[in-house]
Design a protein around this motif. Structure first.
Motif, short mmCIF file in Angstrom:
data_model
loop_
_atom_site.label_atom_id
_atom_site.label_comp_id
_atom_site.label_asym_id
_atom_site.label_seq_id
_atom_site.Cartn_x
_atom_site.Cartn_y
_atom_site.Cartn_z
N ALA A 120 -31.35 -18.32 12.18
CA ALA A 120 -32.47 -19.02 12.82
C ALA A 120 -33.82 -19.36 12.09
O ALA A 120 -34.47 -20.35 12.05
N MET A 121 -34.13 -18.32 10.99
CA MET A 121 -35.21 -18.35 10.34
C MET A 121 -35.04 -19.54 9.20
O MET A 121 -36.07 -20.15 8.88
N PHE A 122 -33.88 -19.52 8.68
CA PHE A 122 -33.40 -20.58 7.74
C PHE A 122 -33.70 -21.98 8.37
O PHE A 122 -34.11 -22.94 7.70
N GLU A 123 -33.14 -22.24 9.42
CA GLU A 123 -32.97 -23.43 9.90
C GLU A 123 -34.51 -23.83 10.31
O GLU A 123 -34.66 -24.98 10.10
N ARG A 124 -35.29 -22.97 10.82
CA ARG A 124 -36.64 -23.21 11.05
C ARG A 124 -37.45 -23.49 9.98
O ARG A 124 -38.26 -24.39 9.87
N PRO A 129 -37.46 -28.40 7.37
CA PRO A 129 -38.78 -28.79 6.37
C PRO A 129 -38.09 -29.50 5.14
O PRO A 129 -38.68 -30.34 4.79
N LEU A 130 -37.02 -28.97 4.77
CA LEU A 130 -36.54 -29.86 3.50
C LEU A 130 -36.02 -31.06 3.78
O LEU A 130 -36.13 -31.85 2.94
N ALA A 131 -35.44 -31.02 4.89
CA ALA A 131 -34.76 -32.47 5.15
C ALA A 131 -35.88 -33.54 5.62
O ALA A 131 -35.68 -34.46 5.16
N GLN A 132 -36.99 -32.88 6.05
CA GLN A 132 -38.21 -34.02 6.22
C GLN A 132 -38.69 -34.14 4.85
O GLN A 132 -39.02 -35.39 4.68
N PHE A 200 -31.69 -32.22 -2.93
CA PHE A 200 -31.94 -31.67 -1.47
C PHE A 200 -30.84 -30.58 -1.41
O PHE A 200 -31.35 -29.33 -0.90
N LEU A 201 -29.79 -30.54 -1.77
CA LEU A 201 -28.79 -29.49 -1.60
C LEU A 201 -29.03 -28.19 -2.65
O LEU A 201 -29.03 -27.19 -2.04
N ARG A 202 -29.72 -28.54 -3.60
CA ARG A 202 -29.98 -27.37 -4.60
C ARG A 202 -31.25 -26.65 -3.90
O ARG A 202 -31.34 -25.30 -3.89
N ASP A 203 -32.47 -27.50 -3.41
CA ASP A 203 -33.54 -26.91 -2.62
C ASP A 203 -32.96 -26.02 -1.41
O ASP A 203 -33.38 -25.09 -1.05
#
Length: 239
Positions: A120-124, A129-132, A200-203
């Motif tokens: 849940a923390m990772f998702e939020r 945020p990284l996708a944005q 993105f995947l590395r971040d």
């Protein structure tokens, strides 16, 4: 004894007492996100003490309290034991449509309480945020390869964290603009700058390392060529 020494003998207990009372009353307490003794709240911004708070989730009462602050839709699962090394304790089932930020999973999955909190923390705080940041879009769907499996680490004799539902394999995701990004199709070897998707995947891998104890991806070995393995086991690895 000189006068200065006497003054220090008087002052030190007084100062200590004032600090103790101030701490007890909350006058000197840092904000909860920076207070190592404050309960973990999933909506707090991650700080340098977050990792320490995540370690405390081994205590079931702390983990349940933290999970209650999330929007992850979960159902408690009865403890069960298939073998001495494959057991579920204090686990939950995460619903396919019950994520922290509104994305959909391809299927519901079992998770130990610490794994559910870390997810849940990772998702939020990392995934969305990284996708944005990279694409100006949100993640709306996520494809995983499962969590619970009574098996050993591939090619080894030690039980996998999957045997306790303490691991989750992230394989692909879909953004709100329809773009689909997968580990198998977009990691692109070791060249992080090969494509925006690879960067993105590395971040994403690095962001996961802030919340999970072990993060293994395609750079680790061939067994992880198509997914990010995320777990809350005892080893701290980010590769």
């Amino acid at each position: 004894m000189n006068r200065r020494a006497v003054l220090w003998l008087i002052a030190i207990p007084l100062i200590t007492g004032v600090i103790a009372v101030s701490w007890q009353q909350g006058w000197l307490r840092p904000p909860p996100a920076y207070d190592p003794f404050a309960p973990l709240h999933l909506h707090d911004r991650p700080t340098f003490v977050t990792a320490w708070k995540l370690l405390r989730l081994s205590r079931p009462e702390d983990c349940r309290a933290a999970l209650a602050t999330s929007q992850l839709q979960t159902l408690p699962v009865s403890d069960r034991e298939m073998t001495a090394e494959c057991r579920l304790e204090h686990a939950v089932r995460v619903g396919a449509t019950g994520s922290e930020t509104g994305l959909r999973f391809n299927a519901s999955f079992l998770a130990s309480c610490p794994l559910a909190v870390a997810w849940a923390m990772f998702e939020r705080h990392a995934l969305q945020p990284l996708a944005q940041q990279h694409f100006g879009a949100r993640v709306t769907q996520l494809h995983h390869l499962g969590s619970y499996a009574c098996r050993n680490v591939r090619g080894g004799t030690r039980r996998s964290e999957h045997a306790r539902a303490n691991a989750f394999d992230l394989a692909a995701l879909t953004l709100s603009d329809g773009k689909r990004i997968s580990l198998s199709g977009h990691w692109r070897g070791r060249d992080a700058a090969a494509t925006p998707e690879a960067a993105f995947l590395r971040d994403l891998r690095d962001g996961a390392c802030r919340f999970f104890r072990t993060v293994l991806g395609p750079d680790y070995n061939a067994a992880h060529a198509d997914h990010l393995h995320l777990d809350m086991g005892g080893f701290s690895i980010c590769r």
